[in-house]
Write an enzyme that holds these catalytic residues in place. Structure first.
Site, PDB file in Angstrom:
ATOM      1  CE  LYS A  22      -1.472   1.791   4.139  1.00  0.00           C
ATOM      2  NZ  LYS A  22      -1.312   3.476   3.895  1.00  0.00           N
ATOM      3  CG  ASN A  23       2.499   2.834   3.491  1.00  0.00           C
ATOM      4  OD1 ASN A  23       1.616   3.174   3.287  1.00  0.00           O
ATOM      5  ND2 ASN A  23       3.297   2.279   4.469  1.00  0.00           N
ATOM      6  CB  CYS A 117      -4.334   6.685  10.653  1.00  0.00           C
ATOM      7  SG  CYS A 117      -4.757   5.473   9.687  1.00  0.00           S
ATOM      8  NE  ARG A 122      -0.246  10.678   9.324  1.00  0.00           N
ATOM      9  CZ  ARG A 122      -0.330   9.887   9.391  1.00  0.00           C
ATOM     10  NH1 ARG A 122      -1.650   9.301   9.100  1.00  0.00           N
ATOM     11  NH2 ARG A 122       0.227   8.458   7.862  1.00  0.00           N
ATOM     12  CG  ASP A 308       2.928   1.428   9.222  1.00  0.00           C
ATOM     13  OD1 ASP A 308       2.112   2.495  10.272  1.00  0.00           O
ATOM     14  OD2 ASP A 308       2.396   1.703   8.500  1.00  0.00           O
ATOM     15  NE  ARG A 400      -6.706   4.529   4.514  1.00  0.00           N
ATOM     16  CZ  ARG A 400      -6.476   5.211   5.664  1.00  0.00           C
ATOM     17  NH1 ARG A 400      -6.612   5.224   7.170  1.00  0.00           N
ATOM     18  NH2 ARG A 400      -4.775   5.091   5.399  1.00  0.00           N
TER      19      ARG A 400
HETATM   20  C1  UD1 Z   1       4.580   6.642   6.229  1.00  0.00           C
HETATM   21  C2  UD1 Z   1       3.170   5.650   5.951  1.00  0.00           C
HETATM   22  C3  UD1 Z   1       2.714   4.950   7.116  1.00  0.00           C
HETATM   23  C4  UD1 Z   1       3.724   4.879   8.161  1.00  0.00           C
HETATM   24  C5  UD1 Z   1       4.702   6.071   8.468  1.00  0.00           C
HETATM   25  C6  UD1 Z   1       6.104   5.664   9.241  1.00  0.00           C
HETATM   26  C7  UD1 Z   1       2.815   6.558   3.100  1.00  0.00           C
HETATM   27  C8  UD1 Z   1       1.302   6.426   2.663  1.00  0.00           C
HETATM   28  N1  UD1 Z   1       2.524   6.437   5.256  1.00  0.00           N
HETATM   29  O1  UD1 Z   1       3.262   7.729   6.740  1.00  0.00           O
HETATM   30  O2  UD1 Z   1       1.892   3.539   6.454  1.00  0.00           O
HETATM   31  O3  UD1 Z   1       3.480   4.793   9.675  1.00  0.00           O
HETATM   32  O4  UD1 Z   1       4.958   6.576   6.853  1.00  0.00           O
HETATM   33  O5  UD1 Z   1       6.879   4.767   8.611  1.00  0.00           O
HETATM   34  O6  UD1 Z   1       3.850   5.841   3.294  1.00  0.00           O
HETATM   35  N2  UD1 Z   1       6.684  14.918  10.586  1.00  0.00           N
HETATM   36  C9  UD1 Z   1       6.692  15.695  10.602  1.00  0.00           C
HETATM   37  N3  UD1 Z   1       6.468  16.972   9.667  1.00  0.00           N
HETATM   38  C10 UD1 Z   1       6.411  16.480   7.790  1.00  0.00           C
HETATM   39  C11 UD1 Z   1       6.022  15.096   7.938  1.00  0.00           C
HETATM   40  C12 UD1 Z   1       5.916  14.628   9.261  1.00  0.00           C
HETATM   41  O7  UD1 Z   1       6.947  16.153  11.714  1.00  0.00           O
HETATM   42  O8  UD1 Z   1       6.230  17.277   7.396  1.00  0.00           O
HETATM   43  C13 UD1 Z   1       6.111  13.420  11.436  1.00  0.00           C
HETATM   44  C14 UD1 Z   1       5.189  13.091  11.575  1.00  0.00           C
HETATM   45  O9  UD1 Z   1       4.102  13.466  12.217  1.00  0.00           O
HETATM   46  C15 UD1 Z   1       5.566  11.627  12.665  1.00  0.00           C
HETATM   47  C16 UD1 Z   1       6.848  11.224  11.393  1.00  0.00           C
HETATM   48  O10 UD1 Z   1       7.065  13.029  10.925  1.00  0.00           O
HETATM   49  O11 UD1 Z   1       6.211  11.674  13.603  1.00  0.00           O
HETATM   50  C17 UD1 Z   1       7.119  10.223  10.925  1.00  0.00           C
HETATM   51  O12 UD1 Z   1       6.342  10.414   9.552  1.00  0.00           O
HETATM   52  P1  UD1 Z   1       6.207  10.332   8.286  1.00  0.00           P
HETATM   53  O13 UD1 Z   1       7.626  10.243   8.250  1.00  0.00           O
HETATM   54  O14 UD1 Z   1       6.242  11.933   7.278  1.00  0.00           O
HETATM   55  O15 UD1 Z   1       4.991   9.317   7.767  1.00  0.00           O
HETATM   56  P2  UD1 Z   1       3.863   9.317   6.037  1.00  0.00           P
HETATM   57  O16 UD1 Z   1       4.475   9.237   5.450  1.00  0.00           O
HETATM   58  O17 UD1 Z   1       2.877  10.327   6.545  1.00  0.00           O
END
Ligand code: UD1
Length: 421
Positions: A22-23, A117, A122, A308, A400
């Protein structure tokens, strides 16, 4: 509202085939925006999130066609809108991944704040910092983000991420491939999904080096062409079935896997006493008649233990001898499943980002909810070993992100039903 009814099922046994990730598939689909030619993506899982991304691409003027089972042809030649629909983007976090490719190809993007989620605040500040470093003007309003590029277009830059965010790395990479000059993403995410995206973009004519390390170098090119790509297997689904074998003290052969992608899960299960072996056809996980013991886990960006898999692993830890500690360092609100597991008789206490699990508890069926996608899988695992019936609500989260979830579990002997109320 649909629900899962799960009953104690004894040891799960048999074989399971893992779907495309999915990711990985969601950023690949968004990356097809980078070219006006057709792209083909294979091993696409049938998921609600894939449907949402399909509708987003269609709404931008593209066309997404399922040409065979599991094969999508994406044609973004007709791209005419750079504004992603509120009703679609608010449903899924990964919808924000269209922003980078839109900026790269059209120099303009407007995207509503992404949903998904509720496992933490986030924020998207790192994505936006990256776009700004590439020369885009970013305007943040209450519920949407608008980014535009001036006459010079996007220009390569050095971007240091304060945290190795998966989404930010992907979004910046898909914008930078069409920028002028060289971009460096430092402290980049190293997840296998990043490597998969870089491989796809390189097939399209991009020049990306270092994906899978903490420094990614992108030499911008004027345009990209169409390409065909097969999605990597889902390492989180793999981990979920490894834990299904472990928690039920079963024996499962997991096919279509990349062993390296699940190394931390393998290591931790072995520490607990579960046999995990690489067989010719896949990963063999055996917990039959074994005395299993506690371990500690700490979630980290890849190659650390995946956040995850934290909740499914915690469900398993409630069933082993001794006490375990779980530390969550990636998301700040990812213990919502603790209350649900405790409702089933588990003994878990939390303090900040740490959970203490007193194991070997007899779980009892209860009425619980899937508080997020992976927590839903954790509740199913708990239900498989609990006495009586476990009724799990809010399962749309699970649907999802897992393909043929019920069917795959049932094929291994799980007593699980989906009912509509
Ligand atoms: C992706 C995955 C999700 C997984 C996560 C971490 C997808 C679609 N989803 O989510 O399943 O749990 O990686 O492995 O690929 N953060 C910030 N600022 C930003 C972006 C992120 O502070 O601009 C923080 C987030 O709040 C979180 C951390 O960084 O605490 C990790 O987030 P991130 O790696 O961005 O996760 P996703 O890409 O949302």
């Amino acid at each position: 509202m649909a629900k899962f009814l799960v009953q104690n099922s004894g040891p799960l046994q048999g074989e399971v085939h893992i779907s495309g990730a999915k990711n990985a598939v969601l950023p690949l689909m968004a990356a097809a925006i980078c070219t006006e030619n057709k792209c083909k993506i294979k091993d696409v899982p049938k998921l609600l999130d894939v449907k949402v991304m399909t509708r987003i691409l269609n709404s931008l003027g593209g066309s997404v066609t399922q040409v065979e089972d599991g094969v999508l042809e994406i044609d973004m030649g007709g791209l005419c809108r750079c504004e992603a629909d509120y009703n679609l983007t608010s449903r899924m976090r990964a919808s924000f991944l269209v922003m980078g490719p839109l900026l790269g190809r059209k120099g303009y993007a407007k995207v509503y704040m992404p949903g998904g989620c509720t496992i933490g605040a986030r924020p998207i500040d790192l994505h936006l910092k990256g776009f700004e470093a590439l020369g885009a003007e970013v305007i943040q309003k209450d519920n949407y983000i608008e980014a535009k590029v001036g006459e010079k277009g996007l220009v390569g830059a050095s971007i240091y991420l304060d945290f190795p965010s998966v989404g930010a790395t992907e979004n910046i990479m898909t914008a930078a491939v069409l920028a002028k000059g060289t971009t460096y993403i430092e402290n980049a995410a190293e997840e296998p999904e990043i490597v998969d995206l870089a491989n796809f973009l390189n097939k399209m004519g991009a020049s990306i080096k270092g994906a899978g390390t903490d420094t990614i170098k992108i030499e911008g090119v004027p345009s990209l062409r169409g390409a065909s790509h097969t999605v990597i297997p889902d390492r989180i689904e793999t981990g979920t079935f490894m834990l299904a074998a472990a928690i039920t003290r079963g024996e499962v052969l997991i096919k279509n896997i990349v062993p390296d992608h699940v190394k931390p899960i393998t290591a931790k299960l072995r520490e607990c006493g579960v046999q995990v072996e690489l067989a010719e056809e896949g990963l063999y996980v055996n917990a039959m008649d074994r005395r299993l013991v506690a371990t500690d886990i700490k979630t980290l960006p890849y190659p650390g233990f995946p956040t995850d898999i934290q909740s499914p692993f915690m469900a398993f830890l409630t069933t082993v001898e001794g006490s375990s500690n779980v530390i969550e360092t990636v998301f700040e609100n990812r213990f919502m499943h603790v209350a649900e597991l405790n409702r089933m008789g588990a003994n878990i206490r939390t303090s900040g980002n740490k959970a203490m699990i007193q194991g070997a508890k007899k779980l009892e069926g209860a009425k619980v909810i899937a508080t997020d996608l992976r927590a839903g899988a954790a509740m199913v695992l708990a239900g498989l070993v609990a006495t009586g019936t476990t009724e799990i609500g809010e399962i749309y989260h699970v649907e999802r992100g897992y393909e043929d979830f019920i069917e795959k579990f049932r094929a291994l002997g799980a007593n699980i039903l989906r009912i509509e109320e």
